[in-house]
Design a protein around this motif. Sequence first.
Motif, short mmCIF file in Angstrom:
data_model
loop_
_atom_site.label_atom_id
_atom_site.label_comp_id
_atom_site.label_asym_id
_atom_site.label_seq_id
_atom_site.Cartn_x
_atom_site.Cartn_y
_atom_site.Cartn_z
N ASP A 150 39.22 23.71 -9.03
CA ASP A 150 39.07 22.71 -10.09
C ASP A 150 40.08 21.58 -9.92
N ASN A 151 41.32 21.91 -9.59
CA ASN A 151 42.34 20.89 -9.37
C ASN A 151 42.03 20.04 -8.15
N ARG A 152 41.51 20.66 -7.11
CA ARG A 152 41.15 19.93 -5.90
C ARG A 152 40.03 18.94 -6.19
N GLU A 153 39.01 19.38 -6.94
CA GLU A 153 37.90 18.49 -7.28
C GLU A 153 38.38 17.35 -8.18
N SER A 154 39.26 17.65 -9.13
CA SER A 154 39.79 16.61 -10.01
C SER A 154 40.58 15.56 -9.23
N SER A 155 41.38 15.99 -8.28
CA SER A 155 42.16 15.03 -7.51
C SER A 155 41.26 14.21 -6.59
N GLN A 156 40.20 14.81 -6.07
CA GLN A 156 39.27 14.05 -5.24
C GLN A 156 38.52 13.01 -6.07
N LEU A 157 38.11 13.38 -7.27
CA LEU A 157 37.43 12.41 -8.14
C LEU A 157 38.37 11.29 -8.55
N ALA A 158 39.66 11.60 -8.68
CA ALA A 158 40.63 10.57 -9.04
C ALA A 158 40.80 9.55 -7.92
N ARG A 159 40.59 9.95 -6.67
CA ARG A 159 40.70 9.03 -5.54
C ARG A 159 39.41 8.24 -5.30
N ARG B 194 26.86 -4.13 -12.65
CA ARG B 194 27.18 -3.94 -11.23
C ARG B 194 28.18 -2.79 -11.07
N VAL B 195 27.84 -1.86 -10.20
CA VAL B 195 28.68 -0.70 -9.90
C VAL B 195 29.22 -0.87 -8.48
N GLN B 196 30.53 -0.75 -8.33
CA GLN B 196 31.16 -0.79 -7.01
C GLN B 196 31.98 0.48 -6.85
N MET B 197 31.74 1.18 -5.76
CA MET B 197 32.42 2.46 -5.54
C MET B 197 32.99 2.49 -4.12
N LYS B 198 34.20 3.04 -4.02
CA LYS B 198 34.83 3.25 -2.72
C LYS B 198 35.35 4.67 -2.68
N ASN B 199 35.02 5.37 -1.61
CA ASN B 199 35.48 6.74 -1.43
C ASN B 199 36.85 6.71 -0.75
N GLY B 200 37.89 6.97 -1.51
CA GLY B 200 39.25 6.97 -0.97
C GLY B 200 39.69 8.33 -0.46
N ASN B 201 38.77 9.26 -0.31
CA ASN B 201 39.08 10.61 0.18
C ASN B 201 38.90 10.69 1.69
N ARG C 134 23.88 7.86 -11.21
CA ARG C 134 24.19 8.70 -10.06
C ARG C 134 24.57 7.80 -8.88
N GLY C 135 25.44 8.32 -8.05
CA GLY C 135 25.83 7.58 -6.86
C GLY C 135 25.29 8.27 -5.62
N PRO C 136 25.42 7.61 -4.49
CA PRO C 136 24.89 8.14 -3.23
C PRO C 136 25.89 9.05 -2.52
N GLU C 137 25.46 9.61 -1.42
CA GLU C 137 26.40 10.25 -0.51
C GLU C 137 27.22 9.14 0.12
N LEU C 138 28.52 9.35 0.23
CA LEU C 138 29.41 8.29 0.69
C LEU C 138 30.44 8.87 1.65
N GLN C 139 30.50 8.31 2.83
CA GLN C 139 31.45 8.76 3.84
C GLN C 139 32.87 8.33 3.46
N PRO C 140 33.89 8.96 4.04
CA PRO C 140 35.28 8.60 3.72
C PRO C 140 35.55 7.12 4.02
N GLY C 141 36.14 6.43 3.06
CA GLY C 141 36.49 5.02 3.22
C GLY C 141 35.33 4.06 3.05
N ALA C 142 34.12 4.55 2.81
CA ALA C 142 32.95 3.68 2.71
C ALA C 142 32.84 3.09 1.31
N ASP C 143 32.17 1.93 1.25
CA ASP C 143 31.92 1.24 -0.01
C ASP C 143 30.44 1.32 -0.36
N TRP C 144 30.15 1.25 -1.65
CA TRP C 144 28.76 1.22 -2.14
C TRP C 144 28.71 0.30 -3.33
#
Length: 153
Positions: free
Chosen positions: A44-53, A72-79, A112-122
């Motif tokens: 649970d802590n790991r998932e919370s920290s990943q969502l925070a990034r 407009r939704v802008q998302m960046k995967n910082g994990n 809902r958001g898409p599958e997103l690779q590390p460092g990718a933007d959507w």
Amino acid sequence: MLIGALLILTWLVLLLRYPAKALPISLAAVFGLGLVALWVVWQDNRESSQLARLDLRLSYAPDQCPADRPLRVQMKNGNDVPLQNVRWRVAAYAPGDSVNLSENTYSAPRYRGPELQPGADWSECVPLPPLRSGYRPQSLEFRAEQLQGSFAN
């Protein structure tokens, strides 16, 4: 409920009647339950920290988006692991206020958001949530709340 009470009562009787045999088994069971509880808390802590990034920004942009989807939704995967799925609710606030002005009804859009690779933007345009009467979306701040998602291991 009755079965649980019966199991606890049976365990207590066995512990009192045969303490030399029941005590080591009880300690092993408590140790096993403790390990399972630690693993669940760690996940649970790991998932919370990943969502925070996960950088998720919402903005009202009718000039950049179609009329039926002005948010407009802008998302960046910082994990460092891929995002598999993500869901959220949109909340609307007047500047400096803490009262959510969006109505979370059954017919409200699901975000809902898409599958997103590390460092990718959507980036995507989505519909506005239903707002309380009397409020214009131009004067509100939109935030993503109740983020839920999963990441690849």
